[in-house]
Design a protein around this motif. Structure first.
Motif, PDB file in Angstrom:
ATOM      1  N   GLN A 120       1.593  11.552  -1.571  1.00 18.78           N
ATOM      2  CA  GLN A 120       1.336  12.621  -0.891  1.00 18.78           C
ATOM      3  C   GLN A 120       1.794  13.845  -1.702  1.00 18.78           C
TER       4      GLN A 120
ATOM      5  N   TYR B 266       1.179   5.549  -0.557  1.00 23.06           N
ATOM      6  CA  TYR B 266       0.471   6.806  -0.252  1.00 23.06           C
ATOM      7  C   TYR B 266       1.013   7.968  -1.107  1.00 23.06           C
TER       8      TYR B 266
ATOM      9  N   SER C  29       4.174   5.159   4.040  1.00 23.05           N
ATOM     10  CA  SER C  29       3.412   5.393   5.260  1.00 23.05           C
ATOM     11  C   SER C  29       2.413   6.433   5.147  1.00 23.05           C
ATOM     12  N   ASP C  30       1.275   6.587   5.685  1.00 23.19           N
ATOM     13  CA  ASP C  30       0.458   7.657   5.548  1.00 23.19           C
ATOM     14  C   ASP C  30       0.839   8.804   6.452  1.00 23.19           C
ATOM     15  N   GLN C  31       2.017   8.863   7.235  1.00 26.73           N
ATOM     16  CA  GLN C  31       2.554   9.988   8.006  1.00 26.73           C
ATOM     17  C   GLN C  31       3.179  10.864   7.040  1.00 26.73           C
TER      18      GLN C  31
ATOM     19  N   THR D 262      -4.445   6.992  -1.969  1.00 25.48           N
ATOM     20  CA  THR D 262      -3.730   5.614  -1.284  1.00 25.48           C
ATOM     21  C   THR D 262      -3.818   4.843  -2.593  1.00 25.48           C
TER      22      THR D 262
ATOM     23  N   THR E  54       0.887  -1.308   0.007  1.00 24.33           N
ATOM     24  CA  THR E  54       0.052  -0.117  -0.005  1.00 24.33           C
ATOM     25  C   THR E  54       0.926   1.167  -0.069  1.00 24.33           C
TER      26      THR E  54
ATOM     27  N   VAL F  67      -1.879  13.403   2.466  1.00 23.51           N
ATOM     28  CA  VAL F  67      -2.081  12.438   1.764  1.00 23.51           C
ATOM     29  C   VAL F  67      -3.149  12.784   0.568  1.00 23.51           C
TER      30      VAL F  67
END
Length: 186
Positions: free
Chosen positions: A148, A146, A163-165, A184, A144, A181
């Motif tokens: 950004q 992201y 990472s979604d951070q 995804t 997965t 983000v």
């Protein structure tokens, strides 16, 4: 009696023909399976190479986030090598052509990053990120990801992350969490 012998002979002949047809069908099926297995193996090799590219891309991104010019240069060189090792032969003719263009462009940017200072590394990372996103759109990924986006850098710039951070590679410690983000993937 003669009719009985002829019937038995016909049945034996029919049984032998049926057995031969089954063997031939099994051989064709096995051959088809071998072809499919070979194709799967080719895709697995390409998938592994695409995943290696992503791994090196993320290492480069992390070096830029950390404001580490030397590490970014090393990671850029590693990424260039991974890009050059990519084999697109298991993809369709159109995909191969697109991948060839993407890989050539991405390799050039990775090589520039390997020889540049931080500001110039980040400039090349912007286009490199677009190339890697385009590659993933064709190759897919088992992870997965992201996408950004930082609205502040160069009129707005995207990058991929595992990472979604948000950790901004364009500004590093100056504006570490600048961005959001956007989408995804996978």
């Amino acid at each position: 009696m003669k009719n009985l012998k002829m019937s038995i002979a016909a049945m034996l002949l029919l049984a032998v023909s049926f057995t031969n047809a089954q063997e031939k069908e099994k051989m064709n099926h096995d051959h088809g399976t071998m072809k499919m297995d070979h194709s799967k193996m080719m895709n697995m090799k390409s998938d592994a190479k695409a995943e290696a590219i992503l791994k090196d891309y993320f290492s480069l991104k992390d070096a830029l986030v950390a404001d580490d010019t030397k590490k970014a240069a090393l990671e850029g060189a590693k990424l260039a090598a991974s890009l050059k090792a990519f084999d697109a032969s298991s993809y369709t003719t159109d995909e191969q052509k697109e991948l060839k263009d993407i890989i050539e462009d991405a390799t050039e940017h990775a090589e520039h990053i390997a020889k540049s200072e931080m500001d110039h590394q980040r400039e090349h990372f912007k286009t490199l990120s677009k190339d890697i996103s385009d590659m993933v759109a064709i190759t897919g990924t088992k992870s997965t990801l992201y996408e950004q986006f930082c609205p502040m850098y160069d009129g707005g710039s995207s990058w991929l992350s595992s990472s979604d951070q948000v950790r901004n590679p364009y500004y590093g410690s100056k504006m570490l969490k600048c961005g959001k983000v956007k989408k995804t993937i996978n």
